[in-house]
Enzyme design. Structure first.
Site, PDB file in Angstrom:
ATOM      1  N   THR A  12      21.071  27.023 -13.239  1.00 54.43           N
ATOM      2  CA  THR A  12      22.433  26.924 -12.709  1.00 54.43           C
ATOM      3  C   THR A  12      23.157  28.256 -12.705  1.00 54.43           C
ATOM      4  O   THR A  12      23.915  28.562 -11.779  1.00 54.43           O
ATOM      5  CB  THR A  12      23.242  25.900 -13.539  1.00 54.43           C
ATOM      6  OG1 THR A  12      22.628  24.619 -13.425  1.00 54.43           O
ATOM      7  CG2 THR A  12      24.682  25.807 -13.053  1.00 54.43           C
ATOM      8  N   SER A  54      15.388  24.565 -13.489  1.00 48.63           N
ATOM      9  CA  SER A  54      14.627  24.365 -14.726  1.00 48.63           C
ATOM     10  C   SER A  54      13.974  22.989 -14.794  1.00 48.63           C
ATOM     11  O   SER A  54      13.090  22.765 -15.630  1.00 48.63           O
ATOM     12  CB  SER A  54      15.509  24.588 -15.957  1.00 48.63           C
ATOM     13  OG  SER A  54      16.427  23.530 -16.143  1.00 48.63           O
ATOM     14  N   THR A  85      19.752  24.798 -17.912  1.00 47.13           N
ATOM     15  CA  THR A  85      20.043  24.085 -19.158  1.00 47.13           C
ATOM     16  C   THR A  85      19.173  22.848 -19.372  1.00 47.13           C
ATOM     17  O   THR A  85      18.953  22.430 -20.509  1.00 47.13           O
ATOM     18  CB  THR A  85      21.523  23.649 -19.200  1.00 47.13           C
ATOM     19  OG1 THR A  85      21.798  22.792 -18.085  1.00 47.13           O
ATOM     20  CG2 THR A  85      22.443  24.862 -19.166  1.00 47.13           C
ATOM     21  N   ASP A  86      18.654  22.247 -18.313  1.00 43.26           N
ATOM     22  CA  ASP A  86      18.005  20.945 -18.448  1.00 43.26           C
ATOM     23  C   ASP A  86      16.749  20.983 -19.312  1.00 43.26           C
ATOM     24  O   ASP A  86      16.462  20.033 -20.042  1.00 43.26           O
ATOM     25  CB  ASP A  86      17.681  20.361 -17.072  1.00 43.26           C
ATOM     26  CG  ASP A  86      18.919  19.897 -16.336  1.00 43.26           C
ATOM     27  OD1 ASP A  86      19.984  19.807 -16.974  1.00 43.26           O
ATOM     28  OD2 ASP A  86      18.840  19.648 -15.121  1.00 43.26           O
TER      29      ASP A  86
END
Length: 334
Positions: A12, A54, A85-86
């Protein structure tokens, strides 16, 4: 002034809007240009090694990151990895096993909103990460996010949209970053080994099975044909259903007889497993000698198994390595 290498992998933080939603398009040089204040405390270079969402992260990508760090390890004082972040917690755990005993900091960060947006957490997270990577007390693999520094094996994403997305599970935060100052809660660099170790192998054939009421054991039978290890996310402190048929016991025994690895974990985020508490856990662990995750995060358990099985197939060595504490990943053992 410390020399820091920023590795770009997408996520992101690197996204721009497209007709189909956010897509990682910004280069590492472009990302770095949003934090000009970092030049006051470090000399940062950038290197683009990936540019993916990700969600698409794979073990091969973790090996690519570790290889890039190893290639440039002598040339820099620290590393910052920009990441989505995932799957960030998986990557942080994986790198904790692929790069061990690093006296230099390897800091992973990202954002909940792209860095080119007016209202974003990306610029603060990146600046904080570069600052932490420049700290003499910093070492090893960590996540820096929302002003908190988390051990690489202890991070978990617990919120999908909020800026305080990550928590440290069953372990204190390493440090906090406030108003340009780093406040250490865990200062243990002096007690850590000084000889960095890099590893180049992972075995991705690790499966995860989350128990739900009424689930049949035939899922385990299917997995046994395709995977070398399985992690069973059980209820509460850990145990297997003891239905009248005893099918789960038979299915797990089949895995053991095939020379494969079975780990019991818990679906509960905090406080870990303890199979000795209830008969449904105590008996099967005693009879079959299962491994138990205890206070490890799921992400650390998955990636540690991938790392271990990439090094050895010996049952005794697998057990010894699994219970060896690496980058603060496991503290509580029966």
């Amino acid at each position: 002034m410390k020399k820091i290498l920023m590795l770009g992998t997408g996520g992101t933080i690197a996204c721009k809007r497209s007709d189909n939603g956010l897509k990682p398009l910004l280069t590492t040089d472009e990302i770095l240009s949003y934090v000009p204040e970092a030049s006051e405390f470090c000399q940062a270079d950038s290197l683009q090694i990936l540019n993916i969402d990700s969600t698409n992260m794979q073990p091969s990508h973790w090996l690519t990151m570790a290889e890039a760090i190893e290639t440039h390890y002598r040339d820099y004082d620290g590393f910052v990895i920009c990441h989505g972040t995932d799957t960030m917690a998986y990557t942080a755990s994986a790198l904790s096993y692929l790069v061990q005993n690093s006296e230099k900091p390897i800091v992973i960060t990202g954002a909940q909103r792209p860095i080119d947006m007016e209202n974003t957490d990306a610029r603060t997270n990146l600046s904080d990460s570069l600052r932490f990577a420049s700290e003499p007390k910093a070492h090893g693999v960590t996540i820096a996010f929302d002003g908190k520094v988390i051990a690489g094996t202890r991070g978990k994403k617990e919120r999908t949209k909020s800026y305080n997305a990550f928590s440290s599970i069953n372990f204190p935060y390493i440090a906090a970053i406030q108003d340009g100052h780093v406040l250490f809660y865990v200062d243990d660099k002096a007690s850590c080994p000084r000889q960095v170790q890099f590893f180049q192998k992972l075995n991705p054939h690790v499966a995860l099975m989350k128990l739900i009421p009424s689930m049949g054991s035939d899922v385990l039978d299917f997995m046994a044909e395709h995977y070398d290890a399985v992690i069973i996310e059980s209820f509460g402190v850990g145990g297997l259903p003891s239905y009248d048929t005893g099918d789960f016991y038979k299915a797990v025994k089949k895995w053991i007889n095939l020379g494969k690895t079975v780990v019991m974990a818990t679906q509960v985020t905090n406080e870990g497993s303890d199979m000795s508490v209830y008969e449904v856990g105590h008996s099967i662990k005693k009879e079959l000698g299962l491994l138990e995750a205890y206070d490890m995060t799921l992400e650390a358990t998955v990636t540690k198994l991938m790392w271990i099985l990439g090094q050895t197939s010996s049952e005794n060595e697998i057990r010894e390595l699994f219970y060896r504490t690496i980058n603060r990943d496991i503290l509580w053992q029966a």
